[in-house]
Design an enzyme around this catalytic site. Structure first.
Site, PDB file in Angstrom:
ATOM      1  N   HIS A 259       0.822  -1.213   0.000  1.00  0.00           N
ATOM      2  CA  HIS A 259       0.000   0.000   0.000  1.00  0.00           C
ATOM      3  C   HIS A 259       0.857   1.266   0.000  1.00  0.00           C
ATOM      4  CE1 HIS A 259       0.042  -0.157   4.566  1.00  0.00           C
ATOM      5  NE2 HIS A 259       0.006   1.155   4.435  1.00  0.00           N
TER       6      HIS A 259
ATOM      7  N   ASP B  74       1.159  -7.721   2.203  1.00  0.00           N
ATOM      8  CA  ASP B  74       1.284  -6.281   1.944  1.00  0.00           C
ATOM      9  C   ASP B  74       2.756  -5.842   1.793  1.00  0.00           C
ATOM     10  OD1 ASP B  74       0.876  -3.563   1.768  1.00  0.00           O
ATOM     11  OD2 ASP B  74      -0.473  -3.442   3.480  1.00  0.00           O
TER      12      ASP B  74
ATOM     13  N   SER C 239       3.993   2.064   8.560  1.00  0.00           N
ATOM     14  CA  SER C 239       3.776   1.108   7.488  1.00  0.00           C
ATOM     15  C   SER C 239       5.072   0.888   6.744  1.00  0.00           C
ATOM     16  CB  SER C 239       2.731   1.613   6.510  1.00  0.00           C
ATOM     17  OG  SER C 239       1.471   1.249   6.956  1.00  0.00           O
TER      18      SER C 239
END
Ligand code: ARG
Ligand code: GLU
Length: 655
Positions: free
Chosen positions: A85, A222, A590
């Site tokens: 992402h 991810d 992240s």
């Protein structure tokens, strides 16, 4: 005098004091304050191994990726891991109908096939240092706040200039920590030729989509892979085919030993923003006003988008990215509100403030919590209007389009926007007093018998749309935003004292500064949690769970056929996919490396569990968990799906 503590105070004492297990995002340069605790909990390296300016240390393997994610170096040829992402918009830009890298994934077979990404940068931290005395040099106590700020700016600019004199991609910033009680200089080296090396298909990299976002059990692959390029001197350079892979000072070894319940872990990355030391009134506003109102407004918008997305595949593609960004915070706020109530954060803070005031009597902190309460009372109605603008009228695409000639009409579906217009204009009009609305809004409103008539006119008439858009924009930019900014500045200024007061009041506690996208270390251990009565979530998910969710009929759960085939061969049931740990993280973390006791890479952070998202305000060790992708699943996907295991040749593996 012995004070009689209320039940809440007792609750507070066991819940909030001292700093609870695993809470905190620590500055690497000051990690020696925590290293004893880290080692007691299993860490096997030293403070110098984490951060050093004299020798290569783990900090040299971590970067700020783009403007809001983290990445880590995994080879001595500049190979980098981050989240899918985080790489998404770059993967999307390289995608076309002929090469749909989002859908099918992308794997560069040779370095020559790696794809450049203009505008994408990564930043390595060269050093950080406490510059409080230098920044405040020349300060006199009789200065006004404006004079103080001007002085700070002048001193900080000088420090930044000195720190970057060498050029060569050096960047510097001076950041206020603890609301301006301390200042740190951060010096970075920024590389600007960063190429895409690999990405799994979205059905792996986004597996579970919005359905599983912020949730456990999780099975999202991810990750995406990039490579940093440098000039022949290994220094930052503009993109050029002649650039060479960057040789990092340090790259991470990859552990294939895996994780198990209780293992020590730490996260090294760039958390974006937290507010751990705020007043009860600030929390009350978030819990009772801001979160519930924004959740309700977004529920309306999401339902309207979903209605049309479910009817048409083309609309689903057009709106999936918009839907995802609206849904992300929407889901997070739901967990935050629930967590704040469950932890009784407002009454616990009120009780803390009462005890603080008792202690503060006669000191310069006397009455400060009352002053903060007053400031919030003045700010909150304005701030509510400000948030309403952002969540209602400013989200209407018809109005955005009227102001922005470059609006992307490719991903626009008017029936959705028409419904959003009617719903958001009505919600805005109903929630706010007319004094918060510009004259043109009130005039247009008076001209039409219903919001539907008004909508039809705005969608038919460009001039009308433009008039409305401009009036709302102007009111927001010139009235609301500056007033909110001014009140927030007054609040921040008061927090400077309140923060200092809190640190004196709780002398034995080690305070960590709120997150501000600077590099931090958080540490904890692998652990499941209890989301509700009679449920215990195990901390490790496996490929078996992906097959349990697999459903070709459901977009979010439709995996590639190759993965089904590989699974059917047998032997992969227990392939680990994701794991939970107690590390204190937030947005910006992240892509952060998750490391084991020896400092080897075991995973990549990509999310938190929604029940624990109040950790941006208060950390509850019972329920706050970060979610990481197991590095062994990355290796599995690279090999089995990408057939790109030639990348393993440049990685270093340890058991
Ligand atoms: N919740 C994660 C974060 O806050 C992931 C967001 C992207 N994924 C998604 N399904 N929207 O950034
Ligand atoms: N997904 C978040 C990010 O992009 C991390 C989740 C969180 O902890 O807020 O940084």
């Amino acid at each position: 005098m012995i004070k009689k503590y209320s039940l809440l105070a007792a609750l507070f004492l066991c819940a909030l004091q001292p700093l609870r297990a695993d809470e905190g995002m620590w500055l690497p340069a000051l990690i020696s304050q925590r290293i004893g605790d880290m080692q007691a909990k299993g860490f096997q390296l030293t403070a110098e191994d984490l951060y050093s300016v004299n020798q290569a240390s783990l900090k040299d393997a971590v970067v700020l990726f783009g403007s809001g994610c983290t990445g880590e170096l995994v080879s001595d040829q500049g190979l980098l891991f981050t989240n899918h992402h985080c790489g998404y918009s770059f993967i999307q830009r390289h995608s076309s109908v002929e090469h749909d890298y989002l859908k099918d994934g992308f794997w560069a077979l040779t370095q020559a096939d790696e794809l450049p990404n203009p505008g994408l940068t990564v930043r390595f931290l060269e050093r950080m240092e406490d510059v409080t005395a230098l920044v405040l040099k020349g300060y006199k106590s009789k200065m006004t706040e404006e004079q103080r700020q001007a002085l700070i700016k002048k001193n900080a600019d000088k420090l930044k200039e000195q720190a970057t004199a060498e050029g060569n991609g050096l960047k510097a910033s001076v950041e206020a920590l603890y609301y301006g009680n301390q200042y740190f200089l951060f010096v970075f080296r920024e590389y600007r030729d960063v190429r895409l090396v690999g990405a799994p298909p979205s059905s792996i990299g986004k597996f579970g989509g919005e359905t599983d976002n912020w949730m456990w059990p999780r099975h999202t692959g991810d990750f995406s892979i990039f490579r940093i390029y440098a000039g022949p001197d290994n220094l930052p350079a503009d993109y050029s085919p002649d650039n060479v892979p960057y040789t990092p000072k340090k790259s991470l070894k990859i552990s294939r030993a895996g994780v198990k319940d209780g293992d020590f872990t730490f996260v090294y990355g760039c958390p974006g923003s937290t507010q751990e030391y705020i007043h009860s009134e600030a929390v009350r506003y978030i819990q009772d006003v801001s979160d519930p109102e924004k959740i309700a407004l977004r529920t309306t918008r999401l339902n309207l988008m979903k209605k049309y997305m479910d009817q048409s595949q083309a609309v689903r593609i057009q709106y999936s990215s918009k839907y995802a960004s609206v849904a992300n915070a929407w889901k997070k706020w739901q967990g935050e509100e629930k967590g704040l109530r469950k932890n009784k954060v407002v009454p616990v803070k009120q009780d803390y403030e009462a005890r603080f005031e008792e202690w503060a009597q006669g000191t310069r902190f006397d009455g400060i919590t009352g002053r903060l309460a007053q400031l919030y009372a003045a700010r909150n109605p304005l701030f509510r209007a400000y948030e309403y603008y952002r969540e209602t009228v400013l989200t209407i695409e018809r109005l955005q389009m009227a102001l922005n000639p470059r609006f992307n009409k490719k991903d626009y579906y008017q029936p959705i926007d028409e419904e959003i217009f009617a719903a958001m204009i009505s919600a805005f009009d109903k929630a706010l007093d007319d004094s918060y609305k510009p004259a043109a809004f009130l005039e247009q409103r008076a001209r039409f018998a219903s919001v539907e008539e008004w909508r039809d006119a705005v969608f038919a008439d460009d001039a009308l749309a433009k008039e409305l858009a401009e009036a709302l924009d102007k009111y927001y930019d010139e009235q609301l935003a500056p007033q909110v900014k001014q009140l927030n500045q007054a609040i921040t200024l008061t927090y400077r004292d309140y923060m200092q007061g809190q640190m004196e009041f709780e002398k034995d506690k080690t305070f960590y500064p709120d997150a501000n996208l600077t590099l931090r270390v958080a540490y904890g251990h692998v652990e499941g949690y209890r989301p509700a009565d009679a449920i215990w979530y195990q901390p490790v998910s496996t490929l078996r769970g992906i097959m349990e969710k697999d459903n070709p009929e459901i977009f979010d759960y439709n995996i590639p056929q190759t993965l089904r085939d590989i699974y059917a061969e047998g032997g992969h049931e227990n392939q680990p996919v994701c794991f939970l740990a107690t590390n204190h993280t937030t947005g910006g973390n992240s892509g952060s490396p998750v490391l084991n006791a020896q400092g080897n890479l075991i995973g990549i952070n990509f999310d938190r569990v929604w029940e624990g998202t109040m950790s941006d305000l208060v950390f509850d060790p019972e329920i706050c968990r970060n979610i990481s992708l197991d590095v062994r699943y990355i290796l599995f996907i690279i090999k089995e799906i990408g057939h790109a295991d030639y990348l393993f040749n440049e990685m270093t593996f340890v058991e």
